[in-house]
Scaffold this active site. Structure first.
Site, mmCIF file in Angstrom:
data_model
loop_
_atom_site.group_PDB
_atom_site.id
_atom_site.type_symbol
_atom_site.label_atom_id
_atom_site.label_comp_id
_atom_site.label_asym_id
_atom_site.label_seq_id
_atom_site.Cartn_x
_atom_site.Cartn_y
_atom_site.Cartn_z
ATOM 1 C CB CYS A 118 -0.799 -0.208 1.331
ATOM 2 S SG CYS A 118 -2.396 1.175 0.970
ATOM 3 C CG HIS A 221 -3.456 -3.608 3.344
ATOM 4 N ND1 HIS A 221 -2.417 -2.999 4.071
ATOM 5 C CD2 HIS A 221 -4.016 -2.356 2.408
ATOM 6 C CE1 HIS A 221 -2.410 -1.544 4.024
ATOM 7 N NE2 HIS A 221 -3.464 -1.211 3.039
ATOM 8 C CD GLU A 223 -0.871 -6.045 5.342
ATOM 9 O OE1 GLU A 223 -0.611 -6.363 4.217
ATOM 10 O OE2 GLU A 223 -1.184 -4.594 5.914
#
Ligand SMILES: [Mn+2]
Length: 247
Positions: A118, A221, A223
């Site tokens: 990001c 993202h 994660e």
């Protein structure tokens, strides 16, 4: 020895009511957990207290790390790419920029790999001479999709087309479905990098280095996605593999 993967910290959230909430941006748990799950050893790099010390601190950390993760976070200060702030820019943090920009340059100069997420994609491009849309909705004439999703943050909301002959495609395939929590994006790429994924409205969603394997960054993202979408963990496994070969 497990590869030591540095994750840059954000500022403490002093306005948050609980200690855990104050710490949440400082040590981003989803990134730390993804590094562990992928087989790396995460460490948090606190950003410095002053711009003056930032570049020296970045250089001092470098020998101790095998790879670098650039997390999401505030907007990059546009003066770093030669612009004044437009009315629609969000919060910025010059200390974070002043630490990450020399850290990115030093990491790549030392032949060590990075993974940008990001804001991490955006600041890494700025560090190498690129520019950003400070605000997609008001600056990008082709902007059509909702890139600042209102859906829960882990949910994929828009598709990305991934270049077939790319490192990213080898990891996640050529058709991606990703989350999207950004109002800025890369506008011009620095030399040495190439776009390897874009959204349907042309917004740049992933970038890689052309001549080596040091640079991979995505606008989404991973994660927050890998538990439900395991292919996203391969981005972290790949960073660790690149870190191992660069030692
Ligand atoms: Mn997006």
């Amino acid at each position: 020895m497990l590869p030591l993967i540095a994750v840059v910290a954000d500022a403490l959230d002093d306005a948050a009511p609980t200690l855990n909430q104050r710490l949440a941006p400082y040590a981003p748990a989803p990134l730390v957990e993804a590094v562990v799950a992928a087989g790396g050893l995460p460490i948090i790099l606190p950003r410095p207290a002053s711009e003056v010390a930032a570049a020296a601190l970045a250089e001092a950390y470098l020998p101790h790390i095998d790879g670098l993760i650039l997390p999401g976070g505030p907007d990059v200060d546009p003066t770093y790419y030669g612009e004044e702030p437009v009315a629609a820019i969000g919060a910025t943090d010059r200390l974070r920029d002043a630490f990450e920009i020399p850290l990115i340059r030093a990491t790549l100069a030392a032949g060590k790999p990075l993974l940008g997420v990001c804001r991490g994609l955006q600041v890494a491009c700025v560090a190498l001479g690129g520019t950003l849309y400070q605000d997609l909705a008001t600056q990008d004439p082709d902007y059509r999709l909702r890139h600042a999703q209102a859906a829960p943050g882990a949910n994929p909301t828009h598709h990305v087309t991934i270049a077939p002959a790319s490192r990213l495609a080898a990891l996640v395939g050529t058709a991606g479905f990703v989350n999207s929590r950004h109002h800025q994006a890369v506008r011009t790429l620095p030399t040495g990098l190439r776009v390897v994924a874009h959204a349907q409205d042309g917004v740049i969603e992933a970038v890689e280095s052309v001549a080596n394997d040091r640079f991979l960054a995505v606008q989404w993202h991973p994660e927050n996605m890998w538990r439900a979408h395991p292919e996203q963990l391969t981005l972290f496994k790949d960073l660790i593999a690149r870190a191992e070969t660069s030692r």
